[in-house]
Design an enzyme around this catalytic site. Structure first.
Site, PDB file in Angstrom:
ATOM      1  N   MET A  30       0.834  -1.206   0.000  1.00  0.00           N
ATOM      2  CA  MET A  30       0.000   0.000   0.000  1.00  0.00           C
ATOM      3  C   MET A  30       0.870   1.258   0.000  1.00  0.00           C
ATOM      4  O   MET A  30       0.377   2.358   0.234  1.00  0.00           O
ATOM      5  CB  MET A  30      -0.945   0.007   1.200  1.00  0.00           C
ATOM      6  CG  MET A  30      -1.908  -1.185   1.183  1.00  0.00           C
ATOM      7  SD  MET A  30      -3.411  -0.932   2.120  1.00  0.00           S
ATOM      8  CE  MET A  30      -2.755  -0.734   3.767  1.00  0.00           C
ATOM      9  N   HIS A  34       9.021   1.383   3.631  1.00  0.00           N
ATOM     10  CA  HIS A  34      10.058   1.407   4.668  1.00  0.00           C
ATOM     11  C   HIS A  34      10.942   0.178   4.471  1.00  0.00           C
ATOM     12  O   HIS A  34      10.762  -0.579   3.491  1.00  0.00           O
ATOM     13  CB  HIS A  34       9.423   1.456   6.063  1.00  0.00           C
ATOM     14  CG  HIS A  34       8.365   0.404   6.284  1.00  0.00           C
ATOM     15  ND1 HIS A  34       8.634  -0.938   6.274  1.00  0.00           N
ATOM     16  CD2 HIS A  34       7.025   0.502   6.473  1.00  0.00           C
ATOM     17  CE1 HIS A  34       7.528  -1.623   6.499  1.00  0.00           C
ATOM     18  NE2 HIS A  34       6.518  -0.775   6.609  1.00  0.00           N
ATOM     19  N   GLY A  36      10.955  -2.664   5.763  1.00  0.00           N
ATOM     20  CA  GLY A  36      10.233  -3.937   5.651  1.00  0.00           C
ATOM     21  C   GLY A  36       9.850  -4.220   4.205  1.00  0.00           C
ATOM     22  O   GLY A  36      10.087  -5.318   3.681  1.00  0.00           O
ATOM     23  N   HIS A  37       9.281  -3.205   3.542  1.00  0.00           N
ATOM     24  CA  HIS A  37       8.948  -3.367   2.118  1.00  0.00           C
ATOM     25  C   HIS A  37      10.224  -3.601   1.301  1.00  0.00           C
ATOM     26  O   HIS A  37      10.241  -4.414   0.378  1.00  0.00           O
ATOM     27  CB  HIS A  37       8.251  -2.105   1.588  1.00  0.00           C
ATOM     28  CG  HIS A  37       6.965  -1.757   2.278  1.00  0.00           C
ATOM     29  ND1 HIS A  37       6.827  -0.636   3.068  1.00  0.00           N
ATOM     30  CD2 HIS A  37       5.761  -2.358   2.280  1.00  0.00           C
ATOM     31  CE1 HIS A  37       5.594  -0.562   3.528  1.00  0.00           C
ATOM     32  NE2 HIS A  37       4.916  -1.593   3.070  1.00  0.00           N
ATOM     33  N   GLY A 147       5.084 -10.187   3.795  1.00  0.00           N
ATOM     34  CA  GLY A 147       5.803 -10.159   5.062  1.00  0.00           C
ATOM     35  C   GLY A 147       5.088 -10.960   6.146  1.00  0.00           C
ATOM     36  O   GLY A 147       3.867 -10.963   6.226  1.00  0.00           O
ATOM     37  N   ASP A 150       2.414  -9.326   8.721  1.00  0.00           N
ATOM     38  CA  ASP A 150       0.967  -9.553   8.662  1.00  0.00           C
ATOM     39  C   ASP A 150       0.748 -11.055   8.496  1.00  0.00           C
ATOM     40  O   ASP A 150       0.413 -11.548   7.423  1.00  0.00           O
ATOM     41  CB  ASP A 150       0.372  -8.752   7.503  1.00  0.00           C
ATOM     42  CG  ASP A 150       0.648  -7.267   7.681  1.00  0.00           C
ATOM     43  OD1 ASP A 150      -0.009  -6.661   8.532  1.00  0.00           O
ATOM     44  OD2 ASP A 150       1.561  -6.735   7.024  1.00  0.00           O
ATOM     45  N   SER A 185       6.209  -0.477  10.363  1.00  0.00           N
ATOM     46  CA  SER A 185       4.876  -0.423   9.776  1.00  0.00           C
ATOM     47  C   SER A 185       4.628   1.002   9.305  1.00  0.00           C
ATOM     48  O   SER A 185       5.038   1.960   9.969  1.00  0.00           O
ATOM     49  CB  SER A 185       3.821  -0.792  10.832  1.00  0.00           C
ATOM     50  OG  SER A 185       2.532  -0.425  10.389  1.00  0.00           O
ATOM     51  N   SER A 186       3.954   1.134   8.169  1.00  0.00           N
ATOM     52  CA  SER A 186       3.619   2.482   7.682  1.00  0.00           C
ATOM     53  C   SER A 186       2.810   3.230   8.731  1.00  0.00           C
ATOM     54  O   SER A 186       2.937   4.444   8.877  1.00  0.00           O
ATOM     55  CB  SER A 186       2.829   2.393   6.378  1.00  0.00           C
ATOM     56  OG  SER A 186       3.527   1.604   5.434  1.00  0.00           O
TER      57      SER A 186
HETATM   58  P1  AMP Z   1       1.515  -2.867   3.482  1.00  0.00           P
HETATM   59  O1  AMP Z   1       2.073  -1.811   2.584  1.00  0.00           O
HETATM   60  O2  AMP Z   1       1.465  -2.490   4.925  1.00  0.00           O
HETATM   61  O3  AMP Z   1       0.225  -3.461   2.960  1.00  0.00           O
HETATM   62  O4  AMP Z   1       2.556  -4.069   3.437  1.00  0.00           O
HETATM   63  C1  AMP Z   1       2.972  -4.617   2.197  1.00  0.00           C
HETATM   64  C2  AMP Z   1       3.769  -5.859   2.462  1.00  0.00           C
HETATM   65  O5  AMP Z   1       4.918  -5.538   3.244  1.00  0.00           O
HETATM   66  C3  AMP Z   1       2.978  -6.926   3.246  1.00  0.00           C
HETATM   67  O6  AMP Z   1       3.284  -8.210   2.718  1.00  0.00           O
HETATM   68  C4  AMP Z   1       3.520  -6.753   4.638  1.00  0.00           C
HETATM   69  O7  AMP Z   1       3.434  -7.912   5.436  1.00  0.00           O
HETATM   70  C5  AMP Z   1       4.974  -6.402   4.358  1.00  0.00           C
HETATM   71  N1  AMP Z   1       5.567  -5.724   5.512  1.00  0.00           N
HETATM   72  C6  AMP Z   1       5.084  -4.642   6.177  1.00  0.00           C
HETATM   73  N2  AMP Z   1       5.860  -4.342   7.234  1.00  0.00           N
HETATM   74  C7  AMP Z   1       6.858  -5.268   7.253  1.00  0.00           C
HETATM   75  C8  AMP Z   1       7.972  -5.507   8.117  1.00  0.00           C
HETATM   76  N3  AMP Z   1       8.224  -4.738   9.184  1.00  0.00           N
HETATM   77  N4  AMP Z   1       8.783  -6.560   7.835  1.00  0.00           N
HETATM   78  C9  AMP Z   1       8.538  -7.354   6.757  1.00  0.00           C
HETATM   79  N5  AMP Z   1       7.499  -7.184   5.911  1.00  0.00           N
HETATM   80  C10 AMP Z   1       6.671  -6.154   6.146  1.00  0.00           C
END
Ligand code: AMP
Length: 285
Positions: A30, A34, A36-37, A147, A150, A185-186
């Site tokens: 989304m 950061h 993590g992404h 990741g 989640d 986390s965002s």
């Molecule tokens: P999001 O943008 O929050 O929907 O996350 C996109 C992807 O990045 C999802 O597969 C999340 O699980 C993964 N993600 C988010 N935060 C982390 C993190 N701290 N470590 C690893 N993967 C992450």
């Protein structure tokens, strides 16, 4: 790096990559990227020849009153990070592009129904499964990176892919944390400095739960109580759940059961504006 905004261009770009015998990796997000992404992008770049990042804040997975409109966004920063991480394609559709007509088909995945995230956000995973099914249909055969942050979403996406025979290999990637343990986390952007200071309590509770299991604790109830107690001891948190489940099926282990095999400890708690989620794995031989 190609920036694409239409479904047709996205599909064509990945078809072309495969026609040139390039293996495709997909990283759905989304945005507001950061580290993590970036770790998902790095995993994809290492294992594939063409990495596609998608950025889409999916309205279907937000309930009324949630943070759809205020969700943090920074497209320019995301594009810089994507390019530096080695992404080949970035797909950034508008909502109208993804959902040109009223949505009459949704995907419902029965994982941990009525418990944990599915209890807190009853329509959330149907929205996630629906947009992921669409992204997989557009992307075609590929590896897709998600990741463990989640963890329940990862289980939903894996189940969806298996049940619908989608030509996608789902790859789970470890959680990236700040030095003090807070999972990136965002939505951490919503935390005030005071909240940010106590936020690592969540991870500390999980670590304590894992340590207890490793030290021989086999009572699910006592592990849940231990973690819940540590989160509640920090008054800024409102605990939602502290759970221990089977790591593969996410099945609950009854309070009077015995912990065994591959387990996942999961907690969710509100801290100011955001609900924070975190989890760790532990194996009982
Ligand atoms: P999001 O943008 O929050 O929907 O996350 C996109 C992807 O990045 C999802 O597969 C999340 O699980 C993964 N993600 C988010 N935060 C982390 C993190 N701290 N470590 C690893 N993967 C992450």
């Amino acid at each position: 790096m190609e920036l694409l905004t239409t479904r047709r261009d996205f599909r064509d770009a990945l078809d072309r990559a495969r026609a040139g015998s390039r293996r495709v990796g997909l990283v759905p997000t989304m945005g507001y990227l950061h580290a993590g992404h970036r770790s998902l992008l790095a995993a994809s770049v290492t294992a594939n020849d063409c990495t596609a990042l998608t950025i889409f804040v999916n309205p279907l997975q937000f309930a009324p009153g949630e943070d759809l409109d205020s969700y943090p966004r920074d497209l320019d920063g995301d594009l810089t990070q994507a390019s530096e991480a080695g992404a080949d394609v970035v797909f950034v559709p508008t909502t109208e592009e993804m959902y040109p007509s009223p949505v009459r088909t949704t995907v419902r995945v029965d994982v941990a129904r009525g418990r944990m995230e599915a209890a807190a956000r009853p329509t959330h995973f149907d929205g996630v499964a629906t947009v992921v099914a669409k992204l997989f249909a557009l992307a075609g055969p590929c590896r897709a990176y998600f990741g463990e942050k989640d963890y329940q979403q990862l289980a939903v996406v894996s189940q969806l892919t298996t049940d619908l025979d989608l030509p996608v290999e789902v790859v789970g990637c470890p959680i990236v944390r700040d030095a003090d343990g807070l999972a990136l986390s965002s939505r951490n952007a919503y935390l005030t400095p005071q909240e940010r200071a106590v936020a690592p309590t969540l991870h500390a509770a999980l670590v304590a739960g894992r340590e207890a299991v490793l030290a021989g604790e086999r009572s699910p109830a006592r592990v849940r109580e231990l973690m819940a107690g540590l989160v509640r001891a920090e008054p800024a948190f409102t605990l939602d759940y502290a759970e221990v489940v089977d790591a593969t099926t996410l099945e609950e282990i009854a309070d009077d059961g015995v912990l065994a095999g591959d387990l996942r400890l999961l907690v969710a708690a509100r801290l100011g504006v955001p609900r924070l989620l975190d989890n760790v794995g532990v194996h009982v031989p």
